[in-house]
Design an enzyme around this catalytic site. Sequence first.
Site, PDB file in Angstrom:
ATOM      1  N   LYS A   1      10.024   9.883  15.208  1.00  0.00           N
ATOM      2  CA  LYS A   1      10.163   8.906  16.299  1.00  0.00           C
ATOM      3  C   LYS A   1      11.227   9.387  17.299  1.00  0.00           C
ATOM      4  O   LYS A   1      11.063   9.259  18.512  1.00  0.00           O
ATOM      5  CB  LYS A   1      10.587   7.529  15.753  1.00  0.00           C
ATOM      6  CG  LYS A   1       9.486   6.758  15.045  1.00  0.00           C
ATOM      7  CD  LYS A   1      10.004   5.411  14.548  1.00  0.00           C
ATOM      8  CE  LYS A   1       9.002   4.702  13.655  1.00  0.00           C
ATOM      9  NZ  LYS A   1       7.801   4.242  14.351  1.00  0.00           N
TER      10      LYS A   1
ATOM     11  N   SER B   1      18.221  -1.620  13.544  1.00  0.00           N
ATOM     12  CA  SER B   1      18.876  -0.328  13.271  1.00  0.00           C
ATOM     13  C   SER B   1      18.056   0.827  13.856  1.00  0.00           C
ATOM     14  O   SER B   1      18.616   1.810  14.347  1.00  0.00           O
ATOM     15  CB  SER B   1      19.106  -0.135  11.769  1.00  0.00           C
ATOM     16  OG  SER B   1      17.891   0.142  11.093  1.00  0.00           O
TER      17      SER B   1
ATOM     18  N   GLU C   1      30.200   7.447   2.595  1.00  0.00           N
ATOM     19  CA  GLU C   1      30.306   6.004   2.794  1.00  0.00           C
ATOM     20  C   GLU C   1      30.078   5.290   1.460  1.00  0.00           C
ATOM     21  O   GLU C   1      29.787   4.110   1.416  1.00  0.00           O
ATOM     22  CB  GLU C   1      29.347   5.516   3.879  1.00  0.00           C
ATOM     23  CG  GLU C   1      27.893   5.821   3.634  1.00  0.00           C
ATOM     24  CD  GLU C   1      27.002   5.209   4.691  1.00  0.00           C
ATOM     25  OE1 GLU C   1      26.996   3.978   4.803  1.00  0.00           O
ATOM     26  OE2 GLU C   1      26.313   5.962   5.409  1.00  0.00           O
TER      27      GLU C   1
ATOM     28  N   ASN D   1      17.161   8.861   1.662  1.00  0.00           N
ATOM     29  CA  ASN D   1      18.335   8.867   2.526  1.00  0.00           C
ATOM     30  C   ASN D   1      19.551   9.303   1.722  1.00  0.00           C
ATOM     31  O   ASN D   1      19.845   8.735   0.670  1.00  0.00           O
ATOM     32  CB  ASN D   1      18.569   7.466   3.127  1.00  0.00           C
ATOM     33  CG  ASN D   1      19.514   7.506   4.320  1.00  0.00           C
ATOM     34  OD1 ASN D   1      20.111   8.548   4.613  1.00  0.00           O
ATOM     35  ND2 ASN D   1      19.663   6.385   5.008  1.00  0.00           N
TER      36      ASN D   1
ATOM     37  N   ASP E   1       0.871  -1.174   0.000  1.00  0.00           N
ATOM     38  CA  ASP E   1       0.000   0.000   0.000  1.00  0.00           C
ATOM     39  C   ASP E   1       0.911   1.229   0.000  1.00  0.00           C
ATOM     40  O   ASP E   1       1.810   1.334   0.849  1.00  0.00           O
ATOM     41  CB  ASP E   1      -0.863  -0.052   1.281  1.00  0.00           C
ATOM     42  CG  ASP E   1      -1.820   1.120   1.376  1.00  0.00           C
ATOM     43  OD1 ASP E   1      -1.724   2.053   0.556  1.00  0.00           O
ATOM     44  OD2 ASP E   1      -2.658   1.089   2.294  1.00  0.00           O
TER      45      ASP E   1
ATOM     46  N   HIS F   1      19.290  13.029  12.038  1.00  0.00           N
ATOM     47  CA  HIS F   1      19.645  12.215  10.876  1.00  0.00           C
ATOM     48  C   HIS F   1      18.343  11.584  10.373  1.00  0.00           C
ATOM     49  O   HIS F   1      17.553  11.070  11.165  1.00  0.00           O
ATOM     50  CB  HIS F   1      20.653  11.127  11.263  1.00  0.00           C
ATOM     51  CG  HIS F   1      20.799  10.087  10.197  1.00  0.00           C
ATOM     52  ND1 HIS F   1      21.094  10.419   8.894  1.00  0.00           N
ATOM     53  CD2 HIS F   1      20.631   8.740  10.203  1.00  0.00           C
ATOM     54  CE1 HIS F   1      21.121   9.326   8.155  1.00  0.00           C
ATOM     55  NE2 HIS F   1      20.845   8.291   8.923  1.00  0.00           N
TER      56      HIS F   1
ATOM     57  N   CYS G   1      26.641   7.164   8.337  1.00  0.00           N
ATOM     58  CA  CYS G   1      26.046   8.494   8.136  1.00  0.00           C
ATOM     59  C   CYS G   1      26.589   9.560   9.077  1.00  0.00           C
ATOM     60  O   CYS G   1      26.175  10.715   9.003  1.00  0.00           O
ATOM     61  CB  CYS G   1      24.533   8.425   8.317  1.00  0.00           C
ATOM     62  SG  CYS G   1      23.742   7.302   7.192  1.00  0.00           S
TER      63      CYS G   1
ATOM     64  N   THR H   1      13.879   3.164   1.087  1.00  0.00           N
ATOM     65  CA  THR H   1      14.653   4.149   1.864  1.00  0.00           C
ATOM     66  C   THR H   1      15.999   4.444   1.196  1.00  0.00           C
ATOM     67  O   THR H   1      16.960   4.787   1.869  1.00  0.00           O
ATOM     68  CB  THR H   1      14.849   3.709   3.337  1.00  0.00           C
ATOM     69  OG1 THR H   1      15.587   2.475   3.369  1.00  0.00           O
ATOM     70  CG2 THR H   1      13.532   3.505   4.048  1.00  0.00           C
TER      71      THR H   1
HETATM   72  P1  HMG Z   1       9.324  -2.506   7.050  1.00  0.00           P
HETATM   73  O1  HMG Z   1       9.696  -3.399   8.165  1.00  0.00           O
HETATM   74  O2  HMG Z   1       8.925  -3.113   5.755  1.00  0.00           O
HETATM   75  O3  HMG Z   1       8.189  -1.489   7.466  1.00  0.00           O
HETATM   76  O4  HMG Z   1      10.534  -1.525   6.710  1.00  0.00           O
HETATM   77  P2  HMG Z   1       7.055  -1.619   8.581  1.00  0.00           P
HETATM   78  O5  HMG Z   1       6.188  -2.769   8.279  1.00  0.00           O
HETATM   79  O6  HMG Z   1       7.643  -1.486   9.942  1.00  0.00           O
HETATM   80  O7  HMG Z   1       6.242  -0.284   8.238  1.00  0.00           O
HETATM   81  C1  HMG Z   1       6.862   0.964   8.345  1.00  0.00           C
HETATM   82  C2  HMG Z   1       5.885   1.935   8.996  1.00  0.00           C
HETATM   83  O8  HMG Z   1       4.795   2.110   8.103  1.00  0.00           O
HETATM   84  C3  HMG Z   1       5.299   1.421  10.297  1.00  0.00           C
HETATM   85  O9  HMG Z   1       5.119   2.543  11.142  1.00  0.00           O
HETATM   86  C4  HMG Z   1       3.939   0.857   9.873  1.00  0.00           C
HETATM   87  O10 HMG Z   1       2.989   0.850  10.912  1.00  0.00           O
HETATM   88  C5  HMG Z   1       3.566   1.845   8.784  1.00  0.00           C
HETATM   89  P3  HMG Z   1       5.609   2.497  12.679  1.00  0.00           P
HETATM   90  O11 HMG Z   1       4.842   1.413  13.314  1.00  0.00           O
HETATM   91  O12 HMG Z   1       7.112   2.203  12.625  1.00  0.00           O
HETATM   92  O13 HMG Z   1       5.323   3.884  13.155  1.00  0.00           O
HETATM   93  N1  HMG Z   1       2.621   1.321   7.809  1.00  0.00           N
HETATM   94  C6  HMG Z   1       1.601   2.033   7.295  1.00  0.00           C
HETATM   95  N2  HMG Z   1       1.172   3.294   7.536  1.00  0.00           N
HETATM   96  C7  HMG Z   1       0.092   3.750   6.829  1.00  0.00           C
HETATM   97  N3  HMG Z   1      -0.585   2.984   5.939  1.00  0.00           N
HETATM   98  C8  HMG Z   1      -0.205   1.712   5.677  1.00  0.00           C
HETATM   99  C9  HMG Z   1       0.948   1.192   6.368  1.00  0.00           C
HETATM  100  N4  HMG Z   1       1.595   0.010   6.354  1.00  0.00           N
HETATM  101  C10 HMG Z   1       2.619   0.099   7.233  1.00  0.00           C
HETATM  102  N5  HMG Z   1      -0.859   0.979   4.785  1.00  0.00           N
HETATM  103  C11 HMG Z   1      12.378  -0.267   7.608  1.00  0.00           C
HETATM  104  C12 HMG Z   1      10.881  -0.337   7.423  1.00  0.00           C
HETATM  105  C13 HMG Z   1      12.753   1.134   8.061  1.00  0.00           C
HETATM  106  C14 HMG Z   1      12.851  -1.284   8.645  1.00  0.00           C
HETATM  107  C15 HMG Z   1      13.088  -0.563   6.234  1.00  0.00           C
HETATM  108  O14 HMG Z   1      12.695   0.373   5.283  1.00  0.00           O
HETATM  109  C16 HMG Z   1      14.606  -0.577   6.335  1.00  0.00           C
HETATM  110  O15 HMG Z   1      15.211  -1.584   6.712  1.00  0.00           O
HETATM  111  N6  HMG Z   1      15.286   0.583   5.971  1.00  0.00           N
HETATM  112  C17 HMG Z   1      16.750   0.667   6.046  1.00  0.00           C
HETATM  113  C18 HMG Z   1      17.264   0.809   7.454  1.00  0.00           C
HETATM  114  C19 HMG Z   1      16.971   2.152   8.077  1.00  0.00           C
HETATM  115  O16 HMG Z   1      16.668   3.123   7.405  1.00  0.00           O
HETATM  116  N7  HMG Z   1      17.146   2.230   9.408  1.00  0.00           N
HETATM  117  C20 HMG Z   1      16.955   3.468  10.139  1.00  0.00           C
HETATM  118  C21 HMG Z   1      17.805   3.576  11.394  1.00  0.00           C
HETATM  119  S1  HMG Z   1      19.535   3.251  11.094  1.00  0.00           S
HETATM  120  C22 HMG Z   1      20.129   4.695  10.325  1.00  0.00           C
HETATM  121  O17 HMG Z   1      19.492   5.697  10.328  1.00  0.00           O
HETATM  122  C23 HMG Z   1      21.470   4.600   9.637  1.00  0.00           C
HETATM  123  C24 HMG Z   1      21.426   4.563   8.120  1.00  0.00           C
HETATM  124  O18 HMG Z   1      21.094   5.847   7.614  1.00  0.00           O
HETATM  125  C25 HMG Z   1      22.763   4.076   7.548  1.00  0.00           C
HETATM  126  C26 HMG Z   1      24.044   4.789   7.950  1.00  0.00           C
HETATM  127  O19 HMG Z   1      24.259   5.202   9.096  1.00  0.00           O
HETATM  128  O20 HMG Z   1      24.904   4.865   7.068  1.00  0.00           O
HETATM  129  C27 HMG Z   1      20.365   3.592   7.606  1.00  0.00           C
END
Ligand code: HMG
Length: 391
Positions: free
Chosen positions: A245, A204, A82, A279, A32, A236, A114, A155
């Site tokens: 959050k 993460s 990076e 990102n 969705d 970040h 990052c 992302t």
């Molecule tokens: P996921 O597990 O597929 O997503 O991936 P989800 O099922 O948790 O859904 C995401 C959010 O959307 C949730 O909200 C759902 O409820 C909502 P939350 O509960 O978290 O508030 N949702 C909806 N809302 C409205 N309508 C809907 C609907 N369906 C779901 N229909 C995840 C999410 C971020 C884990 C994934 O994208 C990922 O792995 N991303 C990469 C890692 C990342 O960005 N981590 C962030 C922290 S680490 C960091 O910042 C460092 C980094 O930048 C790297 C560096 O330092 O170099 C990544």
Amino acid sequence: MSTTKIGIDDIAFATSHYVLDLAEIALNNHEDVAKYYVGIGQSEMSVSAEDEDIVTMAADAALQILARHEKSHIRTLLMATETGIDQSKSAGVFVHSLLNLSKNCRVVELKQACYSATAALQFALGIVARDPSEAVLVVASDIARYKLHTSAEATQGAGAVAMLVKADPAIIAIEPTTGVYTDDIHDFWRPNYMSEALVDGKFSMEAYLTALEHSWHNYLVRGGSPINKIDRFCYHQPFTKMAVKAQTQLRAISGLSNDGQACLDQLAGSLEINRRIGNSYTASMYMGFLSLLNNDGSDLSGSRVGFFSYGSGSVAEFFSGIIQDNYDSLLRRKKDISHLNSRVSLTYEQYKKIHTYQHSSEGFDFVTPDVTRSSFRFAGVQNHMRLYEIR
Ligand code: HMG
């Protein structure tokens, strides 16, 4: 200790030639679209063309700064990334050359996911404190890549931010107190033999929030401003919802309510550019800062901004700064919006083709297709040397 104000005197961004609306990913991954638009707070992501890389984006961002400032004061260029392009040579040396900076300049690349642009900023402040006649060019540039059809795919993104750090800065004076935190974890990393990052997504997010709590406490213990003395927050942003959050968590641990708009009002402006770029790793928090300046809607002169920088792996830092009186006259709002709006939209199939396009990793010569409209392009590799063109 120096009493001169030191901080960011100018800030500019660049991004890629292409853009992908996340509705395209939702359709193809049978999700969705509200999960992206609302759930993670992202509407689009920048996708770099075959002849763009961290060097072309970094040079593009920095060129806007050099159009206004005297080059001869820049004796240091710090390149945070990076998305390294060479194991030895700093990508910053290519940027230095494209910008025709003085040869009497030191150039180095910094890496820690990052976080490294914040390390670069802190190092720059130290260099200027030692000799306030010097200026340091800090450039953060990255291309975020994950595997197709993974939950991290939405992302991705690409972008660069350039900042001129000097004494008596026009945009923001950075305060000396910082809170730092390091923890050896595997939440996100990219081994040398991989072109896409590995990530434990949920872990993460937990690790990011844990690091926020520790660096915030360290900031307070060292004499940082209490939460009610901080007017705006800039986090970040791997995706914009992560910043929401983080702000919710910081307020909760500080005993503040998250009811109503107060939580969002203090960071809403910082989310706008990032929501459309995705990102940009090292550049992401500074992209958010530029977004805050452009989009907050009120006069931020004299406001204190709290910054939280997080790099997986992990290193984090909380610090603050005071926005200077004439910051508004130095912004490039119209240009920034047109930069975002002029990206060329991709279909999912076109994006997939570009995502799977890999420059030769075997060491063969190759020439890239001529696509980007940027002032600089990555032309290919000859005899193991990267070639760049200035238009
Ligand atoms: P996921 O597990 O597929 O997503 O991936 P989800 O099922 O948790 O859904 C995401 C959010 O959307 C949730 O909200 C759902 O409820 C909502 P939350 O509960 O978290 O508030 N949702 C909806 N809302 C409205 N309508 C809907 C609907 N369906 C779901 N229909 C995840 C999410 C971020 C884990 C994934 O994208 C990922 O792995 N991303 C990469 C890692 C990342 O960005 N981590 C962030 C922290 S680490 C960091 O910042 C460092 C980094 O930048 C790297 C560096 O330092 O170099 C990544």
